[in-house]
Design an enzyme around this catalytic site. Structure first.
Site, PDB file in Angstrom:
ATOM      1  N   LYS A  80       1.168  -1.118   0.074  1.00  0.00           N
ATOM      2  CA  LYS A  80       0.050   0.001  -0.131  1.00  0.00           C
ATOM      3  C   LYS A  80       0.926   1.249   0.029  1.00  0.00           C
ATOM      4  O   LYS A  80       1.938   1.112   0.617  1.00  0.00           O
ATOM      5  CB  LYS A  80      -0.843   0.003   1.518  1.00  0.00           C
ATOM      6  CG  LYS A  80      -2.181   0.705   1.160  1.00  0.00           C
ATOM      7  CD  LYS A  80      -3.355  -0.177   0.648  1.00  0.00           C
ATOM      8  CE  LYS A  80      -4.415   0.815   0.399  1.00  0.00           C
ATOM      9  NZ  LYS A  80      -5.651   0.043  -0.071  1.00  0.00           N
ATOM     10  N   VAL A 185     -25.724   3.243   0.166  1.00  0.00           N
ATOM     11  CA  VAL A 185     -26.219   2.907  -1.237  1.00  0.00           C
ATOM     12  C   VAL A 185     -25.315   3.783  -2.263  1.00  0.00           C
ATOM     13  O   VAL A 185     -25.877   4.239  -3.110  1.00  0.00           O
ATOM     14  CB  VAL A 185     -27.408   3.011  -1.695  1.00  0.00           C
ATOM     15  CG1 VAL A 185     -28.207   1.465  -1.227  1.00  0.00           C
ATOM     16  CG2 VAL A 185     -28.243   4.146  -0.947  1.00  0.00           C
ATOM     17  N   VAL A 188     -21.057   0.800  -4.577  1.00  0.00           N
ATOM     18  CA  VAL A 188     -21.180  -0.870  -4.346  1.00  0.00           C
ATOM     19  C   VAL A 188     -22.636  -1.134  -3.880  1.00  0.00           C
ATOM     20  O   VAL A 188     -23.323  -2.001  -4.486  1.00  0.00           O
ATOM     21  CB  VAL A 188     -20.072  -1.322  -3.500  1.00  0.00           C
ATOM     22  CG1 VAL A 188     -20.294  -2.672  -3.100  1.00  0.00           C
ATOM     23  CG2 VAL A 188     -18.518  -1.098  -3.878  1.00  0.00           C
TER      24      VAL A 188
HETATM   25  P1  NAD Z   1     -19.051   5.111  -1.809  1.00  0.00           P
HETATM   26  O1  NAD Z   1     -18.569   6.528  -1.367  1.00  0.00           O
HETATM   27  O2  NAD Z   1     -19.643   5.179  -3.359  1.00  0.00           O
HETATM   28  O3  NAD Z   1     -20.324   4.910  -0.999  1.00  0.00           O
HETATM   29  C1  NAD Z   1     -20.448   5.144   0.098  1.00  0.00           C
HETATM   30  C2  NAD Z   1     -22.066   5.395   0.553  1.00  0.00           C
HETATM   31  O4  NAD Z   1     -21.966   5.269   1.900  1.00  0.00           O
HETATM   32  C3  NAD Z   1     -22.223   6.663  -0.208  1.00  0.00           C
HETATM   33  O5  NAD Z   1     -23.615   6.690  -0.733  1.00  0.00           O
HETATM   34  C4  NAD Z   1     -22.528   7.585   1.241  1.00  0.00           C
HETATM   35  O6  NAD Z   1     -23.302   8.665   1.028  1.00  0.00           O
HETATM   36  C5  NAD Z   1     -22.760   6.610   2.117  1.00  0.00           C
HETATM   37  N1  NAD Z   1     -22.348   6.810   3.773  1.00  0.00           N
HETATM   38  C6  NAD Z   1     -21.383   7.607   4.112  1.00  0.00           C
HETATM   39  N2  NAD Z   1     -21.213   7.751   5.375  1.00  0.00           N
HETATM   40  C7  NAD Z   1     -22.517   7.137   5.805  1.00  0.00           C
HETATM   41  C8  NAD Z   1     -22.913   6.958   6.914  1.00  0.00           C
HETATM   42  N3  NAD Z   1     -22.387   7.343   8.283  1.00  0.00           N
HETATM   43  N4  NAD Z   1     -24.105   6.165   7.249  1.00  0.00           N
HETATM   44  C9  NAD Z   1     -24.613   5.795   5.942  1.00  0.00           C
HETATM   45  N5  NAD Z   1     -24.477   5.931   4.667  1.00  0.00           N
HETATM   46  C10 NAD Z   1     -23.200   6.520   4.650  1.00  0.00           C
HETATM   47  O7  NAD Z   1     -18.089   4.025  -1.475  1.00  0.00           O
HETATM   48  P2  NAD Z   1     -18.210   2.534  -2.241  1.00  0.00           P
HETATM   49  O8  NAD Z   1     -17.170   2.342  -3.180  1.00  0.00           O
HETATM   50  O9  NAD Z   1     -19.571   2.068  -2.545  1.00  0.00           O
HETATM   51  O10 NAD Z   1     -17.705   1.710  -1.037  1.00  0.00           O
HETATM   52  C11 NAD Z   1     -18.343   1.087   0.147  1.00  0.00           C
HETATM   53  C12 NAD Z   1     -17.639   0.628   1.139  1.00  0.00           C
HETATM   54  O11 NAD Z   1     -16.867  -0.382   0.612  1.00  0.00           O
HETATM   55  C13 NAD Z   1     -16.484   1.463   1.637  1.00  0.00           C
HETATM   56  O12 NAD Z   1     -16.004   1.140   2.839  1.00  0.00           O
HETATM   57  C14 NAD Z   1     -15.196   0.815   0.705  1.00  0.00           C
HETATM   58  O13 NAD Z   1     -13.959   1.014   1.437  1.00  0.00           O
HETATM   59  C15 NAD Z   1     -15.598  -0.640   0.569  1.00  0.00           C
HETATM   60  N6  NAD Z   1     -14.960  -1.111  -0.616  1.00  0.00           N
HETATM   61  C16 NAD Z   1     -15.111  -0.642  -1.730  1.00  0.00           C
HETATM   62  C17 NAD Z   1     -14.686  -1.313  -2.797  1.00  0.00           C
HETATM   63  C18 NAD Z   1     -14.979  -0.652  -4.380  1.00  0.00           C
HETATM   64  O14 NAD Z   1     -14.601  -1.392  -5.242  1.00  0.00           O
HETATM   65  N7  NAD Z   1     -15.484   0.490  -4.449  1.00  0.00           N
HETATM   66  C19 NAD Z   1     -13.719  -2.174  -3.057  1.00  0.00           C
HETATM   67  C20 NAD Z   1     -13.510  -2.926  -1.544  1.00  0.00           C
HETATM   68  C21 NAD Z   1     -14.163  -2.261  -0.235  1.00  0.00           C
END
Ligand code: NAD
Length: 349
Positions: A80, A185, A188
């Site tokens: 990382k 939402v 992912v």
């Molecule tokens: P994103 O930022 O697109 O979506 C996160 C969503 O959560 C947003 O809609 C945001 O408004 C909402 N949110 C933020 N704080 C919140 C809270 N306190 N309560 C409720 N909702 C809240 O991120 P993503 O890419 O969808 O990723 C979601 C999670 O999955 C993250 O923890 C990320 O680290 C993990 N993740 C993502 C990927 C990827 O490919 N995008 C891969 C592995 C892990």
């Protein structure tokens, strides 16, 4: 700032600090383990309050990548990078190029990709200085849509496959008629809602922003619920897809779902939560096992001989891995995360 004595130092192979006077770049790259292959992991740009904070983050994140890659059966190790700075203020092409040269100095032992604060354009600028940059090529797609470098669709599909497998393991049935609460939402979570809806589940959703909630409601028939209490709904599965720490001292007693399985990284606020969930007879699917679709995607985009089908096949294997972890946990009477950690560590040695 001690390294070998640091509480998050976990036999890391190499940790390098870099300062580029001309651009002001201050960065750290940590290579945790390369026994299975070159280390792969994202680069986070964040205004860390101190070098110590940045070091803690890079040490934790890099070892986490070794576990994730090993559980996903990738020929990759864990690494990382962190850049100390505000991505809204301190980015420049020259700075990203300097970062690319830093990555290049590892001669392929570390391959960089996106994480918070780093986008495809930044990776392209780094890639002008090193061939060890990934996450900027988009060739294969898991869902038939035009790939654009965003691993979110692959992550969502992997989470869906893992939830399906966990439900089958616990209830002996498919997702038809099951109830699933998704917290967050975004990239992912919204796609996950679509997959689950198509499989016949009823979805409950919460978020801190309204826009995607309305899409989930209108397109996938989801019920919008209060974000503060979504974790306590009487549903079959609770899927944390927002930030880390959804399972903590304040929420643990409130869960009614029999399965916790979502995309968010670091869902357990601390290491005692794993046992606490087991004692409450809640099946926890370790986050890094379930959300590995993204790293599998990044790996496949670097291969000349992969295809949509090969990518999808490897991601759907997350379901089999989930079953292996749940079965071993049952047989050994151990918490699921502990079991997953043991399996992963035995693979990367
Ligand atoms: P994103 O930022 O697109 O979506 C996160 C969503 O959560 C947003 O809609 C945001 O408004 C909402 N949110 C933020 N704080 C919140 C809270 N306190 N309560 C409720 N909702 C809240 O991120 P993503 O890419 O969808 O990723 C979601 C999670 O999955 C993250 O923890 C990320 O680290 C993990 N993740 C993502 C990927 C990827 O490919 N995008 C891969 C592995 C892990």
């Amino acid at each position: 700032m001690a390294l070998f004595e640091h509480s998050d130092f976990d036999n890391h192979e190499q940790v390098a600090f870099h300062h580029d006077k001309l651009t002001g770049l201050k960065a750290i790259i940590a290579v945790h383990n390369t026994n299975l292959g070159p280390s792969l992991g994202g680069c986070r740009m964040w205004p860390y309050a101190s070098s110590d904070e940045a070091l803690t983050d890079v040490l934790r994140l890099s070892s986490g990548m070794s576990y994730k890659a090993a559980m996903a059966n990738l020929p990759k190790g864990g690494g990382k990078a962190v850049i100390i700075g505000n991505p809204r203020e301190h980015k420049s092409e020259a700075l990203m190029q300097a970062m690319g040269r830093f990555v290049d100095s590892f001669n392929g032992r570390y391959i960089i990709a996106e994480d918070s604060g780093i986008n495809v354009q930044d990776i392209n600028q780094m890639a002008s200085q090193t061939k060890y940059a990934s996450g900027n090529k988009a060739r294969y797609s898991v869902d038939g849509t035009q790939p654009d470098g965003n691993p979110g669709p692959s992550t969502s599909y992997g989470v869906f496959c893992g939830i399906k497998a966990a439900v089958k393991h616990l209830y002996g049935s498919d997702l038809q008629g099951k109830t699933i609460a998704i917290q967050g939402v975004g990239n992912v979570g919204l796609r996950l809602a679509k997959y689950l809806h198509q499989a016949g589940a009823h979805i409950f959703v919460s978020d801190i922003f309204e826009e995607n909630l309305l899409i989930a409601h209108e397109e996938f028939g989801a019920t919008i619920v209060d974000n503060k209490t979504i974790h306590s709904l009487d549903v079959d599965v609770f899927a944390p897809c927002a930030l880390g720490g959804a399972v903590n001292e304040n929420t643990i007693e409130a869960f009614k779902a029999k399965i916790i399985a979502g995309a968010a990284n670091n869902q357990l606020a601390n290491s005692t939560m794993d046992l606490a969930l087991m004692n409450r007879r809640i099946t926890y699917v370790p986050d890094y096992v379930l959300n590995a679709g993204g790293i599998i995607d990044i790996h496949h985009q670097t291969l000349d001989d992969s295809s949509d089908e090969k990518l999808k096949h490897q991601i759907s294997n997350i379901g089999n891995t989930v079953v292996t972890v749940l079965e071993q946990a049952q047989e050994q009477g151990l918490p699921t995360q502990q079991v997953a950690n043991k399996i992963a560590a035995s693979r990367f040695g």
